[in-house]
Design an enzyme around this catalytic site. Structure first.
Site, PDB file in Angstrom:
ATOM      1  N   SER A 266       0.845  -1.196   0.000  1.00  0.00           N
ATOM      2  CA  SER A 266       0.000   0.000   0.000  1.00  0.00           C
ATOM      3  C   SER A 266       0.876   1.241   0.000  1.00  0.00           C
ATOM      4  CB  SER A 266      -0.904   0.024   1.234  1.00  0.00           C
ATOM      5  OG  SER A 266      -0.188   0.489   2.377  1.00  0.00           O
ATOM      6  N   ASP A 267       0.329   2.365  -0.407  1.00  0.00           N
ATOM      7  CA  ASP A 267       1.003   3.632  -0.184  1.00  0.00           C
ATOM      8  C   ASP A 267       0.785   4.011   1.284  1.00  0.00           C
ATOM      9  OD1 ASP A 267       2.415   5.997  -0.601  1.00  0.00           O
ATOM     10  OD2 ASP A 267       1.430   6.397  -2.510  1.00  0.00           O
TER      11      ASP A 267
END
Length: 732
Positions: A266-267
């Site tokens: 994920s960011d």
């Protein structure tokens, strides 16, 4: 350690230890980091326990050989099974040696130099202890208001795909396992982050699947085909579902259809952001949706470690999903050789020799030269050595030329324009005045600038954005130069001196009031550590500008998005049957951009012959051979970028007015000519149809050859029906 041993290791782990491998934390959580003594606050804020940290799998934003070794040693003392950490960081356009921002690199149209820039960045990062870089960014961007446009290579899917491949080759090399000078690459942001509504960061994206596949997915796919090890999810929604919880996007398309079995991360905080997005009620639902979608690593929120154990025990998450994610992480650690040498290439002594060495700085300087684009020149450039020059503007002495995502670079070490120009012609030929700040101008600054200008033969005016005005969270609704700088230009123009503007910025700008006022404009972007030296060599003609825009410059922000490969509409403005007002047009500005994709000037001039095509008919087995003769009609040697475009006149769905299919660089002496050859195949005519099939249509096409997407010469041909029918049969 082989795959069988990895499975044995996995089976020795408790459920909580497995889930901790999916947690990524910033460096300040770890003993041995410079900020490691301040972990209490972050630990409490995220609810992290010592055991969670001791079992975690990766670190974000840690670099420096001594520090990395210290953190890894401390971690291995505490980790029950001796599993090393992955060290990840944003090494986007250089480590300590900062190259031009990726948008600028895109304007070089030079894949070899792009690959070299990534290889240099990888070598410096690796010796400093980094294992993975969050790069390259393959987001196609058509809206310069978006701050992260500086991380993209532009508006064209074909060019972006080529650069994505080049960056991955540079970061990873051909043998990531055996080459300790390389780092694993992570393509981002999956998917279509560059289409954020209104150019506002973290905002909504809404597009059809066909459009996404046609324009926004190709560059990610190209990076994966090149062997990119990791993928990062985007912050935006796709079809109403945030990317980090999007099963169709991540598990069905990326994992199942494309066959990607590397790590999906994920960011920053994106898993927990499923809650404010409105698709998760709480952290438990966020964790459930992200793991089911296929996200392996949660960056800097703690939904997984807090919620997955109970979700597994309650039967809502199959532990097989956890095992699959952990095994992917262990396999990358294995490939990087971390089980045998957890410090890998980290070496304080070698670090001092390699990082920011002269060889790397030379590479940065050469790419900064090739990335700069001459936008206008009414006989002012190149400067001559005997001219008295007034160097004016907020970037005359500034080291803020590295751009965003240069956190390990040094503004103090950056070559300033004043320093380089003075070294080139001597202090007696250069007078320097600030003239204004980025956003303010005092009367004292103006008086100093006026005095310098009046005593000079020519003004070099260094204008632009600060690095904080671009990059992540750097969206701007008004993409003109700040008012103070525009005022400075107008006041100087009144002195009746020739003015050459040098622009430092991270996005295409609205140059209204600048383009028509300046006599010359050199777009330098954020050119990196050697920026001043590169720009000086261009200003004085030691180098001839060869950069070409990889993104259009608008006439006005009101045109955005404006891009070359647009659709024609049913009432195109140039239609011979159009009735005055009732066409697709603005009443107050032209439809076309100020400066189109592929545009750039040189200190010489080039002419193009009409294209010669081998046949008027293309078949499956008989591609077209296209040739054009380019002649240097000027007085100095120069390089041009010959560009080949096509247009499908009648498609099953509407097709763009032009599509880039190939390009070639040509270097010519004055008076010299060269014949450039392209091969155009049926495969290059394929596109995604309404049923998402990827095939071509028989019928009429145009091809275009020229120095940019606007100034082209055309030729027509037909694709025979039998070729398409045969291809459809094979594909079905």
């Amino acid at each position: 350690m082989d795959d069988r041993q990895l499975v044995i290791l996995l089976n020795q782990m408790t459920l909580e230890e497995k889930i901790a491998q999916l947690q990524q934390l910033a460096a300040n959580f770890y003993e041995g980091a410079e900020s490691g003594g301040q972990i209490t606050g972050p630990m409490e804020a995220m609810g992290m326990t010592d055991q969670m940290i001791e079992s975690s799998g990766s670190v974000l934003g840690l670099a420096g050989a001594e520090q990395v070794i210290a953190v890894q040693k401390a971690h291995l003392r505490k980790n029950r099974l001796g599993i090393p950490l992955l060290m990840m960081a944003d090494i986007v356009h250089g480590f300590k040696t900062i190259f031009p921002v990726p948008l600028a690199i895109g304007c070089s149209w030079d894949l070899e130099e792009a690959e070299r820039s990534a290889a240099v960045a990888a070598k410096e990062a690796a010796v400093s202890g980094v294992h993975v870089t969050y790069a390259p960014m393959a987001d196609l961007v058509r809206d310069p208001r978006w701050g992260r446009v500086m991380e993209s290579t532009g508006e064209d899917p074909h060019l972006n795909s080529l650069f994505a491949r080049a960056f991955v080759r540079g970061f990873q090399g051909s043998d990531l396992a055996g080459d300790k000078d390389r780092v694993a690459a992570c393509i981002k942001h999956f998917a279509a982050y560059g289409l954020s509504e209104a150019g506002r960061d973290y905002n909504t994206v809404d597009l059809s699947e066909r459009h996404m596949r046609e324009y926004y997915l190709p560059a990610y796919r190209a990076a994966l085909d090149e062997g990119c090890e990791m993928v990062m999810t985007s912050f935006n929604t796709i079809d109403g579902i945030p990317a980090s919880g999007n099963v169709k996007l991540l598990r069905e398309l990326l994992r199942e259809e494309w066959g990607f079995d590397g790590i999906l991360i994920s960011d920053w905080g994106a898993v927990k952001e499923l809650i404010p997005h409105g698709v998760a009620e709480d952290e438990a639902e966020a964790a459930l949706k992200a793991i089911r979608a296929g996200v392996d690593i949660e960056m800097m929120t703690a939904c997984y470690v807090h919620q997955l154990p109970a979700l597994v025990r309650d039967g809502l998450v199959d532990e097989k999903l956890i095992d699959e994610s952990v095994l992917r992480i262990l396999k990358l650690k294995q490939k990087l050789g971390l089980f045998e040498n957890p410090y890998r290439a980290a070496d304080p002594e070698a670090e001092r020799e390699v990082v920011f060495c002269e060889e790397h700085r030379t590479a940065a300087r050469e790419l900064a030269v090739k990335s700069s684009v001459l936008l206008k020149n009414d006989g002012v450039l190149p400067l001559s050595r005997d001219q008295k020059v007034a160097l004016i503007g907020p970037f005359a002495r500034s080291g803020d030329i590295l751009g965003p995502w240069s956190w390990t670079g040094s503004m103090e070490d950056a070559v300033k324009l004043e320093t380089a120009m003075t070294a080139r012609v001597g202090a007696d030929h250069i007078t320097v005045a600030e003239g204004s700040g980025i956003e303010t101008m005092t009367e004292e600054q103006w008086q100093e600038a006026e005095a310098a200008a009046l005593a000079a033969d020519v003004i070099v005016l260094a204008l632009g954005e600060s690095s904080e005005m671009s990059g992540e969270a750097g969206s701007r609704a008004d993409i003109r130069l700040p008012e103070a700088q525009r005022e400075l230009l107008l006041r100087l123009k009144a002195l009746d001196k020739p003015i050459a503007v040098v622009l430092f910025n991270g996005r295409p700008l609205d140059l209204g009031g600048v383009y028509e006022t300046a006599d010359a404009i050199l777009e330098a972007w954020f050119p990196g550590s050697e920026g001043g030296a590169a720009i000086t060599s261009l200003l004085y003609g030691d180098e001839n500008p060869s950069g070409r825009l990889s993104m259009s410059f608008p006439v006005s922000v009101g045109q955005i998005p404006v891009y070359y490969n647009h659709f024609n509409t049913g009432r195109p403005v140039d239609s011979p049957d159009a009735d005055g007002r009732y066409v697709s047009q603005y009443l107050d500005i032209p439809n076309e951009p100020l400066l189109p994709f592929g545009y750039g000037l040189s200190y010489t001039t080039f002419t193009y012959s009409e294209p010669v095509v081998s046949s008027g008919i293309m078949s499956k087995d008989q591609p077209l051979q296209v040739s054009v003769t380019v002649t240097n009609t000027g007085t100095v040697a120069g390089q041009d970028i010959v560009q080949l475009y096509i247009r499908d006149i009648s498609g099953e769905v509407v097709r763009p007015v032009k599509e880039l299919k190939d390009f070639a660089k040509v270097s010519l002496l004055p008076g010299e000519s060269s014949e450039i050859h392209f091969t155009l195949t049926e495969e290059q005519l394929r596109y995604h149809h309404s049923d998402l099939s990827f095939v071509s249509d028989p019928g009429q096409f145009q091809l275009f050859v020229g120095p940019n997407s606007r100034d082209v010469k055309s030729h027509s041909f037909r694709l025979e029906k039998a070729a398409v029918e045969n291809i459809r049969h094979v594909l079905s």
